[in-house]
Design a protein around this motif. Structure first.
Motif, PDB file in Angstrom:
ATOM      1  N   LYS A  53      26.535   5.828 -38.594  1.00 48.07           N
ATOM      2  CA  LYS A  53      25.791   4.759 -37.928  1.00 48.07           C
ATOM      3  C   LYS A  53      24.792   4.089 -38.853  1.00 48.07           C
ATOM      4  O   LYS A  53      24.172   3.078 -38.488  1.00 48.07           O
ATOM      5  CB  LYS A  53      25.077   5.316 -36.687  1.00 48.07           C
ATOM      6  N   VAL A  54      24.583   4.651 -40.041  1.00 49.86           N
ATOM      7  CA  VAL A  54      23.652   4.119 -41.040  1.00 49.86           C
ATOM      8  C   VAL A  54      22.260   3.958 -40.441  1.00 49.86           C
ATOM      9  O   VAL A  54      21.666   2.876 -40.459  1.00 49.86           O
ATOM     10  CB  VAL A  54      24.158   2.776 -41.623  1.00 49.86           C
ATOM     11  N   VAL A  55      21.745   5.034 -39.881  1.00 51.14           N
ATOM     12  CA  VAL A  55      20.369   5.086 -39.392  1.00 51.14           C
ATOM     13  C   VAL A  55      19.727   6.351 -39.945  1.00 51.14           C
ATOM     14  O   VAL A  55      20.418   7.344 -40.205  1.00 51.14           O
ATOM     15  CB  VAL A  55      20.290   5.088 -37.848  1.00 51.14           C
ATOM     16  N   GLY A  56      18.413   6.298 -40.131  1.00 54.11           N
ATOM     17  CA  GLY A  56      17.734   7.447 -40.703  1.00 54.11           C
ATOM     18  C   GLY A  56      16.466   7.802 -39.956  1.00 54.11           C
ATOM     19  O   GLY A  56      15.952   7.018 -39.157  1.00 54.11           O
ATOM     20  N   GLN A 188      22.916  -2.942 -43.248  1.00 53.14           N
ATOM     21  CA  GLN A 188      22.290  -1.953 -42.373  1.00 53.14           C
ATOM     22  C   GLN A 188      21.371  -1.033 -43.159  1.00 53.14           C
ATOM     23  O   GLN A 188      20.283  -0.687 -42.700  1.00 53.14           O
ATOM     24  CB  GLN A 188      23.375  -1.112 -41.679  1.00 53.14           C
ATOM     25  N   MET A 189      21.786  -0.640 -44.344  1.00 51.66           N
ATOM     26  CA  MET A 189      20.970   0.236 -45.173  1.00 51.66           C
ATOM     27  C   MET A 189      19.661  -0.434 -45.564  1.00 51.66           C
ATOM     28  O   MET A 189      18.601   0.195 -45.588  1.00 51.66           O
ATOM     29  CB  MET A 189      21.750   0.650 -46.418  1.00 51.66           C
ATOM     30  N   LYS A 190      19.737  -1.718 -45.869  1.00 55.17           N
ATOM     31  CA  LYS A 190      18.537  -2.443 -46.300  1.00 55.17           C
ATOM     32  C   LYS A 190      17.564  -2.667 -45.154  1.00 55.17           C
ATOM     33  O   LYS A 190      16.367  -2.846 -45.374  1.00 55.17           O
ATOM     34  CB  LYS A 190      18.938  -3.781 -46.920  1.00 55.17           C
ATOM     35  N   GLU A 191      18.064  -2.658 -43.923  1.00 54.43           N
ATOM     36  CA  GLU A 191      17.211  -2.922 -42.765  1.00 54.43           C
ATOM     37  C   GLU A 191      16.551  -1.667 -42.213  1.00 54.43           C
ATOM     38  O   GLU A 191      15.582  -1.758 -41.469  1.00 54.43           O
ATOM     39  CB  GLU A 191      18.032  -3.592 -41.660  1.00 54.43           C
ATOM     40  N   ASP A 192      17.065  -0.474 -42.548  1.00 52.64           N
ATOM     41  CA  ASP A 192      16.511   0.770 -42.026  1.00 52.64           C
ATOM     42  C   ASP A 192      15.380   1.251 -42.928  1.00 52.64           C
ATOM     43  O   ASP A 192      15.593   1.570 -44.096  1.00 52.64           O
ATOM     44  CB  ASP A 192      17.602   1.836 -41.924  1.00 52.64           C
ATOM     45  N   GLU A 193      14.171   1.314 -42.377  1.00 49.09           N
ATOM     46  CA  GLU A 193      12.978   1.633 -43.170  1.00 49.09           C
ATOM     47  C   GLU A 193      13.034   3.046 -43.746  1.00 49.09           C
ATOM     48  O   GLU A 193      12.623   3.293 -44.882  1.00 49.09           O
ATOM     49  CB  GLU A 193      11.724   1.467 -42.316  1.00 49.09           C
ATOM     50  N   ASP A 194      13.533   4.017 -42.949  1.00 52.36           N
ATOM     51  CA  ASP A 194      13.592   5.402 -43.428  1.00 52.36           C
ATOM     52  C   ASP A 194      14.563   5.546 -44.589  1.00 52.36           C
ATOM     53  O   ASP A 194      14.294   6.276 -45.553  1.00 52.36           O
ATOM     54  CB  ASP A 194      14.000   6.337 -42.286  1.00 52.36           C
ATOM     55  N   ILE A 195      15.687   4.843 -44.517  1.00 52.01           N
ATOM     56  CA  ILE A 195      16.649   4.894 -45.617  1.00 52.01           C
ATOM     57  C   ILE A 195      16.077   4.230 -46.864  1.00 52.01           C
ATOM     58  O   ILE A 195      16.216   4.728 -47.986  1.00 52.01           O
ATOM     59  CB  ILE A 195      17.975   4.219 -45.208  1.00 52.01           C
ATOM     60  N   ARG A 196      15.384   3.104 -46.688  1.00 53.59           N
ATOM     61  CA  ARG A 196      14.767   2.416 -47.825  1.00 53.59           C
ATOM     62  C   ARG A 196      13.724   3.304 -48.495  1.00 53.59           C
ATOM     63  O   ARG A 196      13.652   3.377 -49.725  1.00 53.59           O
ATOM     64  CB  ARG A 196      14.134   1.099 -47.372  1.00 53.59           C
ATOM     65  N   ASN A 197      12.914   3.985 -47.703  1.00 55.92           N
ATOM     66  CA  ASN A 197      11.892   4.868 -48.267  1.00 55.92           C
ATOM     67  C   ASN A 197      12.520   6.014 -49.050  1.00 55.92           C
ATOM     68  O   ASN A 197      12.010   6.415 -50.107  1.00 55.92           O
ATOM     69  CB  ASN A 197      11.000   5.420 -47.158  1.00 55.92           C
ATOM     70  N   LEU A 198      13.620   6.551 -48.517  1.00 56.46           N
ATOM     71  CA  LEU A 198      14.298   7.641 -49.227  1.00 56.46           C
ATOM     72  C   LEU A 198      14.873   7.145 -50.548  1.00 56.46           C
ATOM     73  O   LEU A 198      14.687   7.779 -51.599  1.00 56.46           O
ATOM     74  CB  LEU A 198      15.409   8.214 -48.352  1.00 56.46           C
ATOM     75  N   ASN A 237      15.448   2.892 -59.582  1.00 58.91           N
ATOM     76  CA  ASN A 237      15.602   3.837 -58.486  1.00 58.91           C
ATOM     77  C   ASN A 237      16.751   3.401 -57.581  1.00 58.91           C
ATOM     78  O   ASN A 237      17.304   2.312 -57.729  1.00 58.91           O
ATOM     79  CB  ASN A 237      14.288   3.994 -57.696  1.00 58.91           C
ATOM     80  N   ASP A 238      17.097   4.255 -56.636  1.00 59.31           N
ATOM     81  CA  ASP A 238      18.287   3.982 -55.819  1.00 59.31           C
ATOM     82  C   ASP A 238      18.124   2.751 -54.929  1.00 59.31           C
ATOM     83  O   ASP A 238      19.108   2.083 -54.607  1.00 59.31           O
ATOM     84  CB  ASP A 238      18.613   5.205 -54.951  1.00 59.31           C
ATOM     85  N   LEU A 239      16.903   2.434 -54.521  1.00 59.11           N
ATOM     86  CA  LEU A 239      16.682   1.235 -53.709  1.00 59.11           C
ATOM     87  C   LEU A 239      16.926  -0.014 -54.536  1.00 59.11           C
ATOM     88  O   LEU A 239      17.535  -0.982 -54.054  1.00 59.11           O
ATOM     89  CB  LEU A 239      15.260   1.232 -53.141  1.00 59.11           C
ATOM     90  N   GLN A 240      16.457  -0.016 -55.790  1.00 58.80           N
ATOM     91  CA  GLN A 240      16.705  -1.153 -56.669  1.00 58.80           C
ATOM     92  C   GLN A 240      18.200  -1.306 -56.950  1.00 58.80           C
ATOM     93  O   GLN A 240      18.714  -2.425 -57.019  1.00 58.80           O
ATOM     94  CB  GLN A 240      15.930  -0.971 -57.980  1.00 58.80           C
ATOM     95  N   ILE A 241      18.892  -0.183 -57.090  1.00 58.15           N
ATOM     96  CA  ILE A 241      20.331  -0.222 -57.299  1.00 58.15           C
ATOM     97  C   ILE A 241      21.032  -0.794 -56.070  1.00 58.15           C
ATOM     98  O   ILE A 241      21.969  -1.595 -56.172  1.00 58.15           O
ATOM     99  CB  ILE A 241      20.872   1.181 -57.620  1.00 58.15           C
TER     100      ILE A 241
END
Length: 258
Positions: A53-56, A188-198, A237-241
């Motif tokens: 579901k791509v939610v964190g 979806q990954m870019k919109e989820d704050e928890d995933i972005r922080n990770l 970092n992985d977010l920049q990637i």
């Protein structure tokens, strides 16, 4: 006999109907607790991602978390200094409370690795048989000073090597085209704050490979062929990637329409 036949027909029909009737998929929110496998203490701030579901989310002070899920979804748990773990959601997680997921510290996980040194006897014929064989494919191209090692996975590796040199657009088309569903998760990954922080705190590409279902080599190939420097690929970092892949994918879609 005539009475028995209709009765048997009815019984077989009922059994067939029962077998064809499938249990409906359970979907909603599950709550579970993350603990340290060595101490059984609850773990706070563990990142939990539903890969389907791509939610964190993250665990609270009691080690508990709640996340949207359905049966057979895969949860990915990550915490600095601990071995990441994937857990499949089952019916029992919805029916029963108190599900616990244990994470193992990397120090303990590394103890399970057995290092076997090469036992050399001094006899060439015996030692040659004991040495590991390098199955990587080497390709040389006329006019270039060095050969290219394309990896040991399969012969199709030559396609990536030649594609990267001869036609970068074809390589991008192959990589993006094979994983359309996974790449649609980018937004979806870019919109989820928890995933972005990770992702902002990680540099190992491990979470990205799980979410996108791409290999690390594929991620490097995508970025290289989108004109990102080796320095950026190795230090970002992985977010920049993730942002770089997303930008490259959008440019690819525009070019592909043309």
């Amino acid at each position: 006999m005539k009475r028995i036949l209709p009765l048997l027909f009815f019984l077989f029909s009922f059994l067939g109907f029962s077998q064809n009737e499938e249990e409906p998929t359970i979907e909603g929110e599950i709550t579970a607790k993350v603990i340290n496998a060595q101490t059984s203490f609850p773990m706070e701030s563990v990142h939990v991602i539903n890969l389907n579901k791509v939610v964190g989310t993250i665990t609270n002070q009691e080690g508990k978390f709640t996340i949207p899920a359905a049966v057979n979804d895969t949860l990915y748990l990550s915490f600095l200094g601990f071995k990441s773990q994937k857990v499949r959601v089952t019916n029992d997680m919805f029916k029963f409370e108190g599900t616990e997921i244990a994470l193992t510290e990397l120090a303990y996980a590394l103890e399970e690795v057995i290092v076997r040194p090469y036992q050399l006897t001094g006899y060439l014929e015996i030692d040659v048989k004991n040495l590991p064989i390098n199955n990587s494919y080497q390709y040389s191209i006329s006019g270039l000073p060095t050969s290219y090692e394309a990896g040991s996975k399969n012969p199709s590796a030559v396609t990536k090597v030649l594609g990267a040199i001869l036609n970068p657009a074809d390589l991008l088309r192959n990589l993006f085209g094979k994983k359309p569903k996974q790449l649609r998760k980018l937004r979806q990954m870019k919109e989820d704050e928890d995933i972005r922080n990770l992702l902002a705190s990680k540099f190992d590409r491990e979470t990205l490979t799980e979410l996108l279902q791409l290999e690390k080599m594929d991620i490097d190939d995508i970025l290289s062929n989108c004109n990102y420097s080796k320095s950026f690929i190795s230090t970002a970092n992985d977010l920049q990637i993730l942002d770089a892949i997303s930008s490259c994918y959008e440019e690819y879609k525009v070019l592909n329409r043309r």
